[in-house]
Design a protein around this motif. Sequence first.
Motif, short mmCIF file in Angstrom:
data_model
loop_
_atom_site.label_atom_id
_atom_site.label_comp_id
_atom_site.label_asym_id
_atom_site.label_seq_id
_atom_site.Cartn_x
_atom_site.Cartn_y
_atom_site.Cartn_z
N GLY A 107 31.97 30.86 34.17
CA GLY A 107 32.13 30.47 35.76
C GLY A 107 33.74 29.97 36.36
O GLY A 107 33.65 30.73 37.22
N SER A 108 34.69 29.79 36.36
CA SER A 108 35.51 29.27 36.50
C SER A 108 36.89 30.75 35.81
O SER A 108 37.25 30.98 34.88
N LYS A 109 37.18 31.33 37.12
CA LYS A 109 38.23 32.62 36.99
C LYS A 109 39.51 31.90 36.31
O LYS A 109 40.12 32.46 35.53
N SER A 110 40.23 30.90 36.43
CA SER A 110 41.07 29.94 35.70
C SER A 110 40.63 30.21 34.06
O SER A 110 42.30 30.91 33.38
N ALA A 111 39.84 29.52 34.49
CA ALA A 111 39.81 29.44 32.56
C ALA A 111 39.43 30.62 31.68
O ALA A 111 39.73 31.27 30.59
N ALA A 112 38.74 31.50 32.55
CA ALA A 112 37.84 32.62 31.83
C ALA A 112 39.27 33.56 31.10
O ALA A 112 39.58 34.13 30.56
N LYS A 113 40.28 33.96 32.71
CA LYS A 113 41.94 34.42 32.74
C LYS A 113 42.22 33.93 31.04
O LYS A 113 42.89 34.30 29.89
N SER A 114 42.46 32.73 30.62
CA SER A 114 43.12 32.22 29.87
C SER A 114 42.02 32.41 28.26
O SER A 114 42.88 32.50 27.49
N LEU A 115 41.27 32.26 28.37
CA LEU A 115 40.13 33.07 27.59
C LEU A 115 40.79 34.40 27.30
O LEU A 115 41.06 34.79 25.61
N MET A 116 40.54 34.85 28.17
CA MET A 116 40.79 36.51 27.92
C MET A 116 42.60 36.69 26.88
O MET A 116 42.73 37.48 26.76
N GLU A 117 43.43 35.76 27.85
CA GLU A 117 44.70 36.21 27.32
C GLU A 117 44.28 35.79 25.75
O GLU A 117 45.12 36.71 24.68
N THR A 118 43.74 34.87 25.58
CA THR A 118 43.73 34.48 23.76
C THR A 118 43.12 35.61 23.17
O THR A 118 43.04 36.08 22.09
N ALA A 119 42.50 36.23 23.86
CA ALA A 119 41.76 37.78 22.68
C ALA A 119 42.67 38.50 23.33
O ALA A 119 41.94 39.81 22.96
N ASN A 120 43.14 39.12 23.76
CA ASN A 120 44.75 39.98 24.05
C ASN A 120 44.28 40.56 24.95
O ASN A 120 44.18 41.95 25.22
N VAL A 121 43.52 40.37 25.79
CA VAL A 121 43.11 41.06 26.93
C VAL A 121 44.01 40.93 28.09
O VAL A 121 44.73 40.41 28.23
N PRO A 122 44.51 41.98 28.29
CA PRO A 122 45.48 42.78 29.67
C PRO A 122 44.91 41.75 30.47
O PRO A 122 43.55 42.69 31.09
N LEU A 123 46.35 41.51 31.27
CA LEU A 123 45.54 40.39 32.51
C LEU A 123 46.84 40.31 33.59
O LEU A 123 48.16 40.59 33.15
N VAL A 124 46.43 40.40 34.57
CA VAL A 124 47.39 40.52 36.22
C VAL A 124 48.54 39.59 35.99
O VAL A 124 47.82 38.41 35.90
N PRO A 125 49.70 39.94 36.02
CA PRO A 125 50.68 38.82 36.45
C PRO A 125 49.66 37.83 37.49
O PRO A 125 49.97 38.67 38.38
N GLY A 126 50.07 36.77 36.94
CA GLY A 126 49.54 35.41 38.53
C GLY A 126 49.25 34.12 37.66
O GLY A 126 50.22 33.68 36.46
N TYR A 127 48.97 33.32 38.15
CA TYR A 127 49.09 31.47 38.15
C TYR A 127 47.46 31.14 38.14
O TYR A 127 46.80 31.27 39.19
N HIS A 128 46.97 30.65 36.58
CA HIS A 128 45.70 29.93 36.37
C HIS A 128 45.44 28.74 36.67
O HIS A 128 44.55 28.68 36.02
N GLY A 129 46.42 28.22 36.82
CA GLY A 129 46.67 26.70 36.05
C GLY A 129 45.96 25.88 37.22
O GLY A 129 44.98 25.78 37.53
N GLU A 130 45.90 24.45 36.81
CA GLU A 130 44.87 23.14 37.26
C GLU A 130 45.75 22.87 38.02
O GLU A 130 45.31 22.24 39.50
N ARG A 131 47.28 22.79 38.74
CA ARG A 131 48.00 22.19 39.66
C ARG A 131 47.65 22.91 40.68
O ARG A 131 47.80 24.30 40.99
N GLN A 132 47.57 22.33 41.74
CA GLN A 132 46.61 22.90 43.32
C GLN A 132 47.46 22.39 44.44
O GLN A 132 47.26 22.64 45.73
N ASP A 133 48.34 21.30 44.30
CA ASP A 133 49.35 20.78 45.38
C ASP A 133 49.75 22.58 46.24
O ASP A 133 50.45 23.58 45.56
N PRO A 134 49.54 22.29 47.69
CA PRO A 134 50.70 24.05 48.27
C PRO A 134 52.20 24.13 48.39
O PRO A 134 52.38 25.14 48.08
#
Length: 680
Positions: free
Chosen positions: A114-141
């Motif tokens: 349900g969380s795009k960030s968590a899902a991308k981290s899971l896919m990264e672990t499963a070696n599924v290709p990801l688009v370059p980006g930032y999917h972390g928790e830090r949210q300050d502008p």
Amino acid sequence: MFTKILIANRGEIACRVAATARRMGIKTVAVYSEADADSKHVAVCDEAVLIGPAAAKESYLVGERIIAVAMATGAQAIHPGYGFLSENADFADACAEAGLVFIGPPGSAMRAMGSKSAAKSLMETANVPLVPGYHGERQDPEFLQEQGDRIGYPVLLKASAGGGGKGMRVIERSEDFKAALESCKREAISSFGDDKVLAEKYLTRPRHIEIQVFADTHGNCVYLHERDCSVQRRHQKVLEEAPAPGMSAKRRNEMGEAAVAAAKAVGYVGAGTVEFIANQDGSFYFMEMNTRLQVEHPVTEMITGTDLVEWQLRVAAGQKLPKTQDELAINGHSIEARIYAENPEKGFLPSIGTLRHMDTPGAVSFELGGTPGGAPAAVRIDSGVREGDAISPFYDPMIAKLIVWGADRTQALARMSQALAEFQIVGLATNIAFLKRLVEGAAFSSADLDTGLIERNSGTLFPKAKAAPVGALALAAVALIGEETHKSAAASANPDDPWGNARGWRLNSAYQRQLSLTDDYSAATDTKTYAVGLTYHPGGWHLEVGGVDADLSVTARAGSEVSIKLGATSIHGNVRRDGDVFHVFTGGRHFALTYNDPMAHAGETEAPGGRLTAPMPGKVVAVMAKAGQVVQKGDALVIMEAMKMEHTIAAPSDGLVEEVLYQVGDQVADGAPLLAFKAA
């Protein structure tokens, strides 16, 4: 199998679920808000229970109230549809705690995906290709802008808990980042209650391809092939089709297996969609997983001969998947168009109003269409509204989903074009004409697809306004004269009395009539008024307009259908009157022609100028201008929100803001003046 289920949704998906449940012998319970008391989904279910006011957060999003209704009515399971609570893990858990079956994946799978960030981290672990980006928790502008600068522009901001194109912004320059971030977060918190965002590289000319997966509780998981959903506006899908044009068997297998692996990694159960963004060279990257049934699921049903809602019910009841991977062959091609109450010529603004007339093409509802293993119905319509229903500002403005099937893509395209030409709606603006241009355009018809197709072809998709053809004006004139004649005959004590009818008879002279009709160019910004001259003669009329000078006669008339002969040309159409507006459907086009009756509008005056008005009913979410402020053309003055989409009201020219009439949080009616403005 269940004997009774509750449908925790509204609109076409609630009607869709009810149709399948009825066919399976399952009773259904509808829930509805005060705004939906007379809606179609309430009528088609066996029982219906009021759950709250119109606002979704006070009705369809109140999980405990829905569970209480399920318990009180004896429902054994809850089908969440899509949207609302369909991807709410806490609601799924609450259903289980109450002894109810949630017809969807377990809460743990929803939390993982349900969380795009968590899902991308899971896919990264499963070696599924990801688009370059930032999917972390830090949210300050400041930090997020640094990430955007690192990724490189253009950058795409997305609500982490989002979907349906809401909470998404494409940023072209670093200096635009903070303003876009603020808007993205406002929309995200309004739509999903969570303003967390992720940032990733915005790919140029990508395709949006998704894989339909389905898993049961016995360890089986299959993919029902792919859908191409590249044609989008504001990141929301407009047209979907299956299979994806140009998809090779090898690539289909690779993407399908990757999607199944993703589902198995989180212990998935039920229907889900794994979405990929694909480059033109065939490479693809994981984007997100939607842990529910998708709006576009009918195209998959049409090419695979399946009923995915029936699969949902069977899997939720503990049964095995009805088919194995080897049994899921592709049969033909299917395209879906979303018919929306919106105005493409005004930036796709939602249109609010009543469906005064709705005539759909020769089609079947889902429960009557096709047979498993056989050819599906050529045209199918899934809709949650009927003629006479209102499209309110509280929910998504979808009117219907128009789905066609063909033996191949060429046949499917032809059927979609014809079906759109036959789809007639009066009472509010729609995107039907736009969809027809889109389907018939060179880019879509040749499968030159990418998510920027609409913007890339804006010149042909949003052509300069053309005047109404003489044939449409003639049909409107015939309808008006016919209506007046009918009323006159009905009111006369002696229909044969020449002094008491409106057929145009005159003693020793010819009756001449001048009609003033204004063409609003299907709600575009320009208008044109025509003087239509009619001269009566015993065999019919003589028409003069726009350089045309020809005899006019009615050859056939049945209800709203009219056939005329103009000179040597035969013209057929359908004319519907709504107040002073004659809606003429002819040649696959729709013309709205306003009859300017001077007697009906005597004494009216123009509205005072200088006040920027609300383009639709909604809520003010930001006010950037102050009384006495000098602004430049294009400066953002007020931001409104309607149907969870933001709309910016900008200065039409350089000038002075004299007065601000609304504040943040105020509800505003359609057409209400927002501020007083004086042009420089």
